[in-house]
Motif scaffolding. Structure first.
Motif, mmCIF file in Angstrom:
data_model
loop_
_atom_site.group_PDB
_atom_site.id
_atom_site.type_symbol
_atom_site.label_atom_id
_atom_site.label_comp_id
_atom_site.label_asym_id
_atom_site.label_seq_id
_atom_site.Cartn_x
_atom_site.Cartn_y
_atom_site.Cartn_z
ATOM 1 N N LEU A 61 5.546 5.274 -4.827
ATOM 2 C CA LEU A 61 6.358 5.579 -5.998
ATOM 3 C C LEU A 61 7.560 4.653 -6.124
ATOM 4 O O LEU A 61 7.952 4.280 -7.242
ATOM 5 N N TYR A 62 8.162 4.277 -4.992
ATOM 6 C CA TYR A 62 9.306 3.368 -5.145
ATOM 7 C C TYR A 62 8.957 1.903 -4.882
ATOM 8 O O TYR A 62 9.815 1.039 -4.769
ATOM 9 N N GLY A 63 7.639 1.610 -4.851
ATOM 10 C CA GLY A 63 7.202 0.225 -4.891
ATOM 11 C C GLY A 63 7.261 -0.517 -3.584
ATOM 12 O O GLY A 63 7.455 -1.738 -3.572
ATOM 13 N N ASP A 64 7.077 0.191 -2.469
ATOM 14 C CA ASP A 64 7.070 -0.452 -1.164
ATOM 15 C C ASP A 64 5.754 -0.143 -0.464
ATOM 16 O O ASP A 64 4.951 0.658 -0.944
ATOM 17 N N VAL A 115 5.540 8.463 -1.249
ATOM 18 C CA VAL A 115 6.913 8.053 -1.557
ATOM 19 C C VAL A 115 7.025 6.531 -1.613
ATOM 20 O O VAL A 115 7.632 5.969 -2.532
#
Length: 225
Positions: A60-63, A57
């Motif tokens: 996927l959201y770039g963290d 996750v």
């Protein structure tokens, strides 16, 4: 090295995933199963599943948060799911996770690969210090040419950026490396990147990711040598 000669001719580097492939991710809970009680196996499964879910996750959201932090957060969630388990066991479980048992064949297989003239490495989502602890505890450091952590690029597998740590470290093309993992999703990511991927299917699980097949499937690491 008959299997590697047949499935990956010309490869000079064998790269291993760490958790689940070299090290038994359920060993930490197994050591304290008596104190945990009847929910021990289920707790271990949830801990592992959430540890991986958080990595996907975040990517996927770039963290990014390092894998040790995700391991702690996943354990917090698992303990909340099983309120019958005394939360005081958390520190013991985390301590045990840093020195997970290696599968029994690991040292001999790594030594055999090295003796056969192949370079060996780990590529792991694991944070650098937790990998160092696990490698030292298993006594396998002398059999490894590199221990690579995604901390360097701050994105987890299956990102191509993570797999590229191997090609950059060894100065090779993807097809010159064999990538070995017990995680079928990791095998798919490695195959997509261009590695000769080998799936260690210890549990006899059904295959998946039909578009990204391994070059070989083995029941344990002895199948490599």
């Amino acid at each position: 090295m008959a299997l590697l000669d047949e499935a990956a001719p010309g490869a000079g580097v064998v790269v291993f995933d760490a958790y689940g492939t070299l090290f038994d991710v359920h060993a930490a809970v197994a050591r304290h199963a008596g104190a945990i009680g009847p929910d021990a196996s289920a707790l271990s499964d949830v801990w592992r599943a959430k540890q991986l879910e958080y990595s996907w996750v975040l990517s996927l959201y770039g963290d990014f948060r390092d894998f040790w932090q995700l391991t702690r957060e996943a354990l917090d969630h698992a303990l909340a799911r099983f309120p019958s388990v005394d939360r005081a066991i958390a520190d013991k479980l985390l301590g045990a996770y840093r020195v997970l048992d290696a599968y029994e064949e690991v040292p001999a297989v790594l030594a055999a690969l090295k003796a056969g003239g192949l370079a060996t490495a780990i590529l792991s989502n694991g944070e650098r210090s937790m990998l160092a602890d696990a490698v030292a505890s298993a006594g396998i450091g002398e059999h490894l040419d590199a221990v690579l952590s995604v901390d360097e690029v701050r994105v987890f597998k299956t990102s191509p950026t993570a797999y590229a740590l191997v090609t950059r470290r060894f100065g090779i093309e993807p097809a010159q490396a064999v990538f070995v993992s017990s995680n079928r999703w990791d095998v798919a990511g490695a195959a997509r990147f261009g590695f000769r991927a080998v799936w260690v299917n210890r549990a006899g699980a059904p295959d998946e990711y039909a578009d990204q097949r391994p070059v070989a499937i083995v029941r344990d690491l002895n199948g490599l040598v």
